[in-house]
Design an enzyme around this catalytic site. Sequence first.
Site, PDB file in Angstrom:
ATOM      1  N   ASP A   1       0.861  -1.178   0.000  1.00  0.00           N
ATOM      2  CA  ASP A   1       0.000   0.000   0.000  1.00  0.00           C
ATOM      3  C   ASP A   1       0.905   1.238   0.000  1.00  0.00           C
ATOM      4  OD1 ASP A   1      -2.123   1.713  -0.013  1.00  0.00           O
ATOM      5  OD2 ASP A   1      -3.119   0.886   1.746  1.00  0.00           O
TER       6      ASP A   1
HETATM    7  C1  BGC Z   1      -4.913   3.471   0.436  1.00  0.00           C
HETATM    8  C2  BGC Z   1      -5.144   2.526  -0.711  1.00  0.00           C
HETATM    9  C3  BGC Z   1      -5.028   3.273  -2.018  1.00  0.00           C
HETATM   10  C4  BGC Z   1      -3.665   3.932  -2.093  1.00  0.00           C
HETATM   11  C5  BGC Z   1      -3.427   4.676  -3.382  1.00  0.00           C
HETATM   12  C6  BGC Z   1      -3.623   4.237   0.258  1.00  0.00           C
HETATM   13  O1  BGC Z   1      -3.438   5.216   1.236  1.00  0.00           O
HETATM   14  O2  BGC Z   1      -4.903   2.743   1.652  1.00  0.00           O
HETATM   15  O3  BGC Z   1      -6.397   1.905  -0.587  1.00  0.00           O
HETATM   16  O4  BGC Z   1      -5.220   2.392  -3.087  1.00  0.00           O
HETATM   17  O5  BGC Z   1      -3.554   4.844  -1.006  1.00  0.00           O
HETATM   18  O6  BGC Z   1      -4.177   5.817  -3.489  1.00  0.00           O
END
Ligand code: BGC
Length: 744
Positions: free
Chosen positions: A290
């Site tokens: 993530d």
């Molecule tokens: C979130 C994800 C997301 C990613 C990209 C993260 O902070 O937890 O779900 O896909 O950011 O935007």
Amino acid sequence: MPIAVRWLLAAALLLAVTPASAQTPAPPVPAAPPVPRAWKTGDEAAAIERRIDDLIARMTLEEKVGQLNLWGRGDEFRMEWVEQGRTGAVMNFVTPSEIVAVQQHAARSRLRIPPIIALDAINGFATYMPQPLGQAATFNPRLVELASYWSAREARAVGINWTFAPMIDMTRDARWGRVMEGAGEDVHLASILAAVRTIGYHRGGLATSAKHYIGYGEAESGRDYNSVWIPVSKLWDYHMPPFQASLAAGVFTVMTSLSAMNGIASTADRHLVADLLKGQLGFRGFVVSDFESVKELIAHGQAADGSDAVRRAFGAGIDMDMMAGLYDAHLARLVRDGAIPEAAVNDSVRRVLRVKMHMGLFEEAPYDPALARRDLGTAEARAASLEVAREAVILLRNERGILPFKPSVRSVAVIGSLATHQADWQYTENAGLPRVISPRLTDALAAILGSRVRVTSAPAFATHCSLAAGDTAGAVATARAADVAVVMLGEDCEQYGEGTSRAHLDLPAHQQALLDAVIATGKPVVVIMHTSRPFVLTRFIDRVAAVIQAFHLGTEGRTAIAEVLTGRTNPSGKLPMTFPRATGQVPIYYDRLPTGRPRIKNFRYETGYLDESMEPLFPFGFGLSFSRFSFDQLALASASVPRSGTVAGSVRLTNAAGPAGQEVVQVYVRQRVGERSRPVRQLKFFQKVAVAAGGTQTVSFSIPVQSLGYHDDAGRYVVEPGTYDIFVGGDSNAALTASITVTE
Ligand code: BGC
């Protein structure tokens, strides 16, 4: 997307703006559907592996590491990195010209490996569909697939080819701000929807990412990013099934969670990722971290520095580093130092190239920006948004049939800026792309009611995005002058999603004060809750005539609400999460385990609370209709069934009063006695059924006995013989019951 990133994105888009075209409507050109993303099989798949062998043999170590980097819009990023082969994937670019630039830079790189271009395209890009939690409220997998299809198709139109969706985290905690991205509390419903969302995004032309692996939704006390504790049996029974369903539907990638489960950050959990996901579950796509979660291993206290974080994350099986830049900084050196075998890097590169080849990126023509004009904000997308939203509206209360409005209603006061302002936050904002405006509730109502009924309005709050207190006196005066007051309350634009946990689920004080003042006028009040999670409605529920729950329903959401208010649509949405009476009851959910002291006589030494009932305000699966449905004639095909068999039965559903409508037939099962306590009931079958006014339908159901088991502490699946109770009805309190014996 974190708010800071969203802000950055908006600021950068502002620079790319073409003001004159901002309001240009999309031309009505019929668009050819995109080619679905799908894994290839047989000879084609074998040929891809050979092609990957050849490519890997020609790659330098740096080029290999480049394929494992995911960079995106931000201060550091340089487009030249794409040309240098330093990043194989990019994210958060949403203007066609930028996408073209990314592709052109990749085409000039030594090996010309096409880039993956990612975005959180969740429930829309220009035309918005209801939030996933709202989609789940339809209890209609076809519509959820349709919503995913259009969300993908519009993102595809600006050149995106990979979405960070579906989010399929299970949660029973309304305090957690991300409940709106999932399908609610029930694992059966969530698993079916995980599969159809995966399929829908693929059909719309995007590759998918099942997230967040795993357990993110169990964040202790509902606080985002907090630790989670999940025993093996619960992991398999509750959290894994949606991932297994998405894997079975062909998901291309999996994203790890920002949280730590049982003391190990998911991004460093070798057992979960390398052994279980890639090993036992046979996942052959790639695993992406993530946002900066490789770097966050340092804050988790599981890595001493960036290099150590790479060693931990890469060793756990994380193939791609999202936005931390640490694989870029350390991976090649760690390989040269012998800390990480190059064979492991080759395996990760193979997975990334495999996804790219199965996606068809190597054969795809360069992105054509004309698609953005052709495919954004089409009439078809709007129609889909309305179709989904109609079935996502949940009617929770309707006293003395206040809804739909009777002909005697000659004036309606619409109160609250969520209803009286246009809404248009979207990725296309300021990007010179067609914008799609969501109509005001007032306009949608007036369009249906015509000149016969006067529709007045008072915003009462600051803007449609900030619900800070505004002109309460004006709102009260507007209500007083009308026959009925419709008050739209809820959460600000930025109060859902990541980083929006709540400790209080009641209405904010000034919203409650506004509502109290409107109720005090003595006019019948219809409340529309525009929230992205269950709220506590206890303080006002008995004092208002009607309540509609709307989980941010998208571009046509307010049209759908107007249709319900006026009777043009008969509501059929059902709650995908239990609604508590008090925040202190959370987590509250229907498929709980029994206790040794159930609540029977209502005395002290039974499970419960001193100061609140233990029952929810509204149970999972609940939602009213303008029709009065009743169930009878529950019949099972046999009194006993072997473990290899199927519980087959039928029930008669009658639309006893009111117009034609749709009811969700819900079948719950309880294993009476087991080696371990079994939930008081669990949803095992549902079907949305249309019934004509005064009509009946006999609905058949069949439930494989193999789906009635559970996992033990060693992760073994067991289905035990014995008596199983079946409950059938229109919500999780379903009262019609029968039982069946499962034999060896
Ligand atoms: C979130 C994800 C997301 C990613 C990209 C993260 O902070 O937890 O779900 O896909 O950011 O935007």
